[in-house]
Design a protein around this motif. Structure first.
Motif, PDB file in Angstrom:
ATOM      1  N   GLN A 130       0.844  -1.189   0.000  1.00 52.15           N
ATOM      2  CA  GLN A 130       0.000   0.000   0.000  1.00 52.15           C
ATOM      3  C   GLN A 130       0.882   1.242   0.000  1.00 52.15           C
ATOM      4  N   LYS A 132       2.367   4.960   0.697  1.00 59.00           N
ATOM      5  CA  LYS A 132       2.463   5.840   1.867  1.00 59.00           C
ATOM      6  C   LYS A 132       1.210   6.697   1.921  1.00 59.00           C
ATOM      7  N   VAL A 133       0.577   6.731   3.087  1.00 54.25           N
ATOM      8  CA  VAL A 133      -0.680   7.476   3.194  1.00 54.25           C
ATOM      9  C   VAL A 133      -0.450   8.825   3.877  1.00 54.25           C
ATOM     10  N   ASP A 134      -1.384   9.723   3.633  1.00 55.89           N
ATOM     11  CA  ASP A 134      -1.377  11.027   4.290  1.00 55.89           C
ATOM     12  C   ASP A 134      -1.330  10.824   5.804  1.00 55.89           C
ATOM     13  N   ILE A 137      -4.644  10.560   7.612  1.00 57.21           N
ATOM     14  CA  ILE A 137      -5.339   9.282   7.444  1.00 57.21           C
ATOM     15  C   ILE A 137      -4.615   8.192   8.214  1.00 57.21           C
ATOM     16  N   SER A 138      -3.299   8.263   8.270  1.00 54.79           N
ATOM     17  CA  SER A 138      -2.518   7.285   9.026  1.00 54.79           C
ATOM     18  C   SER A 138      -2.911   7.285  10.494  1.00 54.79           C
ATOM     19  N   LEU A 171     -10.835  11.783   1.359  1.00 55.75           N
ATOM     20  CA  LEU A 171      -9.399  11.498   1.408  1.00 55.75           C
ATOM     21  C   LEU A 171      -9.144  10.047   1.793  1.00 55.75           C
ATOM     22  N   GLN A 174      -9.607   7.907  -1.239  1.00 57.37           N
ATOM     23  CA  GLN A 174      -8.502   8.128  -2.165  1.00 57.37           C
ATOM     24  C   GLN A 174      -7.236   7.413  -1.717  1.00 57.37           C
ATOM     25  N   GLN A 175      -6.986   7.417  -0.410  1.00 60.98           N
ATOM     26  CA  GLN A 175      -5.746   6.878   0.129  1.00 60.98           C
ATOM     27  C   GLN A 175      -5.770   5.358   0.290  1.00 60.98           C
ATOM     28  N   THR A 176      -6.913   4.794   0.627  1.00 59.01           N
ATOM     29  CA  THR A 176      -6.977   3.360   0.938  1.00 59.01           C
ATOM     30  C   THR A 176      -7.713   2.531  -0.105  1.00 59.01           C
TER      31      THR A 176
END
Length: 235
Positions: A130, A132-134, A137-138, A171, A174-176
């Motif tokens: 996966q 790197k997430v914002d 969001i992390s 978001l 979008q991230q996951t």
């Protein structure tokens, strides 16, 4: 060479070098600013950066930051073929890193250290690469994974991420690649599956541990997710 795990800190002065083995850096506390390949940025707890053999890399970190560093002669296929060098690690690997840090700081036991490295290698092979997430969001992901037994509402999760509910939902997807509640359900069902497989907890207890006060609601969700009721799965 033989694989090795260690706990390290880094200098605030930029250091650039390369080596003839692969190296993974997984922050435990604080962040590392690193430039390697096409990536230039920060890597934080819950993430991993892969420096492949012979890659020149430059890095800095605050003195109080701590990292698990893995020196590896080979990489599992999922890492060796990945296009990105920074990825988010799963909860199992994150929990294992805490154990590694405690053990390495407490005692020297080469046999156990070898076993830890082999386990680390197996856990790496299970990682879904996966991106790197914002960081916002992390924070929400870490909260979800450690609070599966409690009610999880979008408004509260959005506040943890310091976003409005609408911004957070957008978001997060979008991230996951998943909606917030689909992600929560996935984590709950996978944990329930593990508890059913590896413990002798009664179904009601497992239901509560994954956030369902009513066993009937848990059974419906589990059956819908896996196509099999919890009682039949356990048998």
């Amino acid at each position: 060479m033989q694989g090795n795990l260690s706990i390290r800190s880094y200098s605030t002065k930029p250091v650039s070098h390369s080596h003839d083995y692969h190296q993974l850096v997984l922050p435990l506390k604080g962040v590392i600013a690193i430039s390697v390949g096409d990536f230039q940025g920060k890597v934080a707890p819950g993430e991993c950066v892969v420096v492949k053999a012979s890659q020149t890399h430059l890095f800095t970190a605050m003195p109080e930051a701590r990292f698990v560093v893995a020196d590896m002669p080979t990489l599992p296929d999922n890492l060796a073929t990945a296009e990105r060098c920074v990825f988010a690690i799963n909860q199992s690997l994150w929990a294992f890193l805490q154990f590694v840090a405690k053990q390495l700081e407490q005692a020297v036991n080469r046999e156990l250290e070898l076993a830890m490295f082999n386990t680390f290698d197996l856990l790496l092979a299970e990682q879904i690469m996966q991106p790197k997430v914002d960081s916002r969001i992390s924070e929400a992901l870490l909260y979800i994974d450690s609070h599966l037994s409690t009610p999880l509402h979008i408004k509260h999760l959005a506040s943890i991420a310091c976003l409005s509910p609408t911004q957070f939902k957008l978001l997060f997807k979008q991230q996951t690649g998943l909606t917030v509640m689909n992600y929560v359900t996935k984590q709950r069902m996978e944990k329930a599956q593990a508890l059913l497989s590896h413990t002798d907890y009664p179904l009601q207890r497992i239901s509560e541990l994954v956030g369902y006060n009513e066993l009937s609601s848990f059974s419906r969700s589990f059956s819908k997710y896996f196509g099999l009721s919890p009682s039949k799965f356990k048998k």
